[in-house]
Design an enzyme around this catalytic site. Structure first.
Site, PDB file in Angstrom:
ATOM      1  N   ASP A  93      -3.936  -7.868   8.577  1.00 52.39           N
ATOM      2  CA  ASP A  93      -3.803  -6.620   7.835  1.00 52.39           C
ATOM      3  C   ASP A  93      -2.771  -6.845   6.725  1.00 52.39           C
ATOM      4  O   ASP A  93      -2.166  -7.914   6.629  1.00 52.39           O
ATOM      5  CB  ASP A  93      -3.438  -5.457   8.760  1.00 52.39           C
ATOM      6  CG  ASP A  93      -2.058  -5.612   9.372  1.00 52.39           C
ATOM      7  OD1 ASP A  93      -1.316  -6.548   8.999  1.00 52.39           O
ATOM      8  OD2 ASP A  93      -1.711  -4.781  10.229  1.00 52.39           O
ATOM      9  N   PHE A  97       0.072  -0.322   6.868  1.00 57.47           N
ATOM     10  CA  PHE A  97      -0.051   0.684   7.926  1.00 57.47           C
ATOM     11  C   PHE A  97       1.165   0.657   8.846  1.00 57.47           C
ATOM     12  O   PHE A  97       1.724   1.699   9.189  1.00 57.47           O
ATOM     13  CB  PHE A  97      -1.327   0.436   8.731  1.00 57.47           C
ATOM     14  CG  PHE A  97      -1.539   1.422   9.840  1.00 57.47           C
ATOM     15  CD1 PHE A  97      -2.025   2.696   9.575  1.00 57.47           C
ATOM     16  CD2 PHE A  97      -1.228   1.092  11.159  1.00 57.47           C
ATOM     17  CE1 PHE A  97      -2.213   3.618  10.600  1.00 57.47           C
ATOM     18  CE2 PHE A  97      -1.413   2.011  12.180  1.00 57.47           C
ATOM     19  CZ  PHE A  97      -1.899   3.273  11.907  1.00 57.47           C
ATOM     20  N   ASP A 267     -11.112  -3.474  15.180  1.00 57.01           N
ATOM     21  CA  ASP A 267      -9.931  -3.998  15.878  1.00 57.01           C
ATOM     22  C   ASP A 267      -9.234  -2.807  16.508  1.00 57.01           C
ATOM     23  O   ASP A 267      -9.286  -1.687  15.961  1.00 57.01           O
ATOM     24  CB  ASP A 267      -8.961  -4.679  14.918  1.00 57.01           C
ATOM     25  CG  ASP A 267      -8.094  -3.666  14.187  1.00 57.01           C
ATOM     26  OD1 ASP A 267      -8.588  -3.040  13.245  1.00 57.01           O
ATOM     27  OD2 ASP A 267      -6.932  -3.454  14.599  1.00 57.01           O
TER      28      ASP A 267
END
Lengths: 385, 385
Positions: A93, A97, A267
């Protein structure tokens, strides 16, 4: 083995697809569930176990890895694959986030985000360019653009502002990533629960001609129906020949419903986190092994499972391990949960290839419902606390 | 496979012996190191891994198991072997040592010991007869007499009183155990650091004609030389044709020195506990993986090891896992440590069989010393905090 990134859809059933992502480090069979390897480890699992269960790719978290052990250090040690003994594909990622959810004193502006480490309070910054640089240092095979993910519910204005910033960051990430034939960078569709914004985000990202498209900012507390509606909103605007990745999802039921709507990749920490907290996901639903009702139960979680953890240890023993806070309890339940998730994905892939997805979904849901009817399990869709 | 308990010495080298204990559930090659499976699990290890490393027997703790999940419950679930998926021999302690070290409000009298659970404060009693009953309910292959183990240093009077009580309890345990052809009950030599008392204890136990003899009450904080002197004191009084078990020992150096003095069996939490706390035992000594000096070290603990954990993961990765308190760090270091302990035992057995024990001991100590000289390791004899 191929020297470049490609995606092929082999079969469809309704909106659902099954196919293969081919990369120098291996083939990812889709729909795929990617176990989360936060800090360079899928928690409580040896890497060879993860592979043996049928996982073709694991996820690494830029936020965790940039703070500890550090991206430059991982690079000097030969990259994340060598570091964690996982020679197969890795998706990372962008860090965005988790900066929002884990760090303190965040400051977001056009340039990027500045934040303090949750580990030692040190100050760090993450720009679109630095996120791609870090993902490159790690050696990630599939890299994600930096985005701003706002909490839901939120004002439409705030959601729109974050979506537009994310689009500008997508463009900067694309430039920073450049051309890397064996690797891919995915964009992330944002826009909260606002259909208009989701469509605009998807269209703008498709214009960037990226290798794949994620749907982000969902499974952050909104009802499942909202999440599914957003998938349905976005799906027609995504190219059929590119993989679609629903980030951070989800329960087995979320996955089944999303696959029906055309999602290829998932995921989620759920199977691993739940395993560490005494919860099992099986064909017969979700079981809380902490519950005293299992103390004298000599039966395994599923005698027909191909997974040793699911098949060869009694619920009474798992209950004992969980109650005693034994590491082996976490090891066995994590193993069993990941096995069930991979078994579910394999079932979905096979059902799509055989054009019998709706039957498979019905059988799967009937299994979960049977567990609930028998008083053995709780609904799989319910998120554990 | 045999239907009764037997012990054969196959070769000797000085006072050291190598041989085999044969039982219905398997063969224990001696000298043997028994991993500790406190609460029905060798912590952070799958049972098949423990066996694959060469462990022929594991230890279970009566104190822990009687409190949770309970001996009667384990019996109703088919016994400890089935419960924990370990079909091979199990030795259980009597519970006495851990009552002294873990529980609150102990009251010891002629009849037995009354104590409060460290888990929930509930009151329990353990008599010689109940300890043997519990070990029978668990299905233990080698059962230990209940004894009173006093802390050292202590007054000679207190040590003598505890030793004599332990002898009377040995007799009661022998009666309670009766005749169980496929199983064995061992007596425990007590007497603190007082040679006269150790000899008296050993002689009186030998008169009971038990299947094996343990040396208890050592490795409780006294210097290694005191422990070794007590072994030398007791050894001539123990029958050559019965196994000798040094309880709760120890460091690799303790084990090597005790094998030289004729000990056949060992158990210790050290390799497993140290593994959970970031410490590795290797051919090159003892390494603290928490130490920052490993952060950039791409080399494994021992490239020549047969153990995957020892051979295939870098010190930098292990350091990262330990620093991040990742379960996989505990799993890998426990695995590696047990592998080293079993490798050491296999080396000792082979060296005795080839009558080159002193050479093997010298080579082994040279390996540890080399690690210390290279600044890689700390002396293996030192007990970690």
């Amino acid at each position: 083995m191929t020297d470049h990134f490609s995606f092929t859809v082999n079969a469809t059933d309704g909106a659902a697809r099954t196919g293969e992502i081919r990369m120098p480090r291996g083939v990812i069979r889709t729909p795929a569930f990617m176990p989360v390897g936060t800090a360079a480890t899928v928690k409580a699992m040896y890497p060879e176990q993860v592979k043996a269960l049928g996982a073709d790719v694991v996820l690494g978290n830029v936020y965790h890895l940039m703070l500890r052990p550090g991206a430059e250090r991982v690079a000097s040690l030969g990259g994340l694959h060598a570091f964690m003994n996982w020679p197969y594909p890795i998706l990372t990622d962008s860090g965005g986030f988790q900066v929002m959810s884990l760090s303190a004193l965040r400051k977001i502006d056009e340039e990027g985000v500045t934040f303090q480490s949750h580990i030692d309070g040190s100050t760090h910054s993450l720009t679109p360019e630095r996120s791609i640089e870090i993902q490159g240092l790690l050696g990630s095979d599939i890299q994600m653009q930096l985005d701003e993910c706002v909490k839901l519910p939120n004002s439409e204005e705030a959601v729109e502002k974050a979506m537009r910033l994310s689009l500008r960051w997508a463009e900067r990430c694309r430039v920073a990533f450049g051309e890397q034939p064996g690797r891919a960078m995915f964009g992330i569709v944002q826009g909260g629960a606002v259909e208009r914004l989701r469509v605009e985000s998807a269209r703008a990202l498709v214009d960037l001609d990226l290798k794949g498209y994620a749907i982000g900012g969902l499974a952050v507390g909104e009802p499942q129906e909202v999440m599914l509606r957003m998938i349905e909103t976005v799906e027609p605007h995504l190219p059929r020949e590119k993989p679609r990745y629903l980030m951070g999802v989800g329960t087995p039921d979320d996955i089944v419903e999303s696959v029906r709507r055309g999602v290829d990749m998932f995921d989620c920490v759920m199977p691993t986190r739940a395993g560490r907290h005494g919860t099992a996901y099986t064909r017969f639903g979700r079981l809380n092994l902490k519950n005293a009702k299992w103390a004298d139960d000599p039966t395994p979680l599923d005698p027909a499972s191909a997974c040793e953890a699911t098949r060869s240890y009694s619920k009474a023993y798992l209950h004992h391990l969980v109650r005693s806070q034994e590491i082996l309890g976490m090891m066995l339940l994590t193993w069993s949960n990941l096995a069930y998730y991979q078994e579910l994905m394999a079932g979905l892939r096979k059902a799509i290839a055989e054009k019998r997805l709706e039957d498979f979904v019905a059988e799967t849901k009937e299994g979960w419902a049977r567990g609930v009817r028998d008083g053995e399990a709780e609904p799989v869709g319910k998120v554990e606390s």
